[in-house]
Write an enzyme that holds these catalytic residues in place. Sequence first.
Site, PDB file in Angstrom:
ATOM      1  CE  LYS A 169       6.498  -1.864   4.499  1.00  0.00           C
ATOM      2  NZ  LYS A 169       6.287  -3.223   3.965  1.00  0.00           N
ATOM      3  CB  SER A 226       8.609  -3.351   1.068  1.00  0.00           C
ATOM      4  OG  SER A 226       7.555  -3.943   1.791  1.00  0.00           O
ATOM      5  CB  SER A 234       7.949  -6.772   2.804  1.00  0.00           C
ATOM      6  OG  SER A 234       7.982  -6.752   1.402  1.00  0.00           O
TER       7      SER A 234
END
Length: 487
Positions: free
Chosen positions: A79, A154, A178
């Site tokens: 990420k 996210s 997330s």
Amino acid sequence: MLSSEVPYTSIADLQQKLRNGELTVVSVVEQYLEAIEQLNPEINAITTTNANALADARELDGLDSADRGPLHGMPIVIKDQIETADMATAFGSKACENYVPEKDATLVCKLQDAGAIILAKSTMPDWAASWFSTSSLSGTTKNPYDLSRDPGGSSSGSGAAVAAGMAIAAIGGDTGGSIRLPSSFCGLVGVRVTPGRISRDGMSSLVVTQDTPGPMTKTVEDAARILDVIVGIDEADDFTAVNTMTPISTSKTPFLDAARSPSVKGRRFGVLRSAFGTHKGINQVVDATLTKLQKAGAVLVDIEIPNLDHYISYTTMYATRSRTDINAFLASRKELSHLKIEDLQAEGTYHKALDLIDVLSRGPKDFTTSLHFGGRLLEQSAFQRVVASVFAKEKLESIVYPTCQLLAPKTQDILDMRWICISYPTNTTIASQLLFPAISVPVGKAKDDEEPDGPELPVGLEILGLPLAEERLIAVAAGIEAGIGVK
């Protein structure tokens, strides 16, 4: 569903083929890079690929078998919230698109030391501040199961990339859900650990006390293999001292050991019906799962968490401390120290669908001066005692409920702000605001009640455990995975 033709079903499957000599690490990396080249223009899950990936692969191919690490040759996506020294790290923000960190985050170093290939960085909303993929840097990411829908956030690109076969596994970040929400929407296993079990060094902050990285994988065993590598003490993050409070294990692979001992027989599961919502398709899938678990010997107990809605409302920390925590992270990086979240909001340097940015940018400069901070800490402590008491009273192994009360939303609905972060009905906030660990596991697929002729979409079941009991939680998740026959 849009997916690559890369055929590997798990880390174990890929490792076996490497051991047998059917594949080389170079050939595997080439396959995944080709998948990214083919699919990313449509899905938009990757912000940048690692220019050194093939060179790293050649180096790994030259190792003797005795020198190979536990994740030898595994292509993993990271990420973009997590710093990588050889790749731009933008935290989902257009303001940071040219930032290249001076060093790798601790967990990136651990993955590389274990033989993993850092294949690429994945999309995320600005500063991880959304349940959706909306980003000033990358726009929106598409869900491989239905390209008109969002993969969740996210850790948006991490979920979409693994689901589409652009990586064998990914690392996400979880503050309010997330990792688990995109895992649910993309049919993956997503693990949130007790904050501190995995180092957050090199990871941008949203709420420091809640932030944690973690794995997003195709199977529980894959997640366990990654946890065995990245869990542990790190002097660069004093939160990792919590690892000294966990049971001492003589095994080098306690999580993998747990995943290989799956069982639900005789275990007591609290079913939190108040978190089920009204979506017929989701509730049917979850109820069918519970029936299978009961037939496999699990003991199901309907439970309530007293005043749950009150605690969720009064333990949220975004408006109280996110401004402080984001700005403190920015100030700690020389190249980013001129930035402040409130200035980015005022300038419009964020995706306009990010309602949470508007909220947190108005928070106090220093959260310790907030009149609400002390009260929220007291509410959080009370919330923890209430839920721990339910575990004790009912002798529970874990509490289960749908990861989210809705299926993956339509991208246009997000852009039109039909769904906003502040009111979205995700159940992931329960574990996050308790500071408890939780795992989302895929348990089936359902059609959207609003689109009965549309495709079937993944449904996740969240498993809530007690703090620092991640190994037990992995065993439970593996038992559920095996008991329902869904991978």
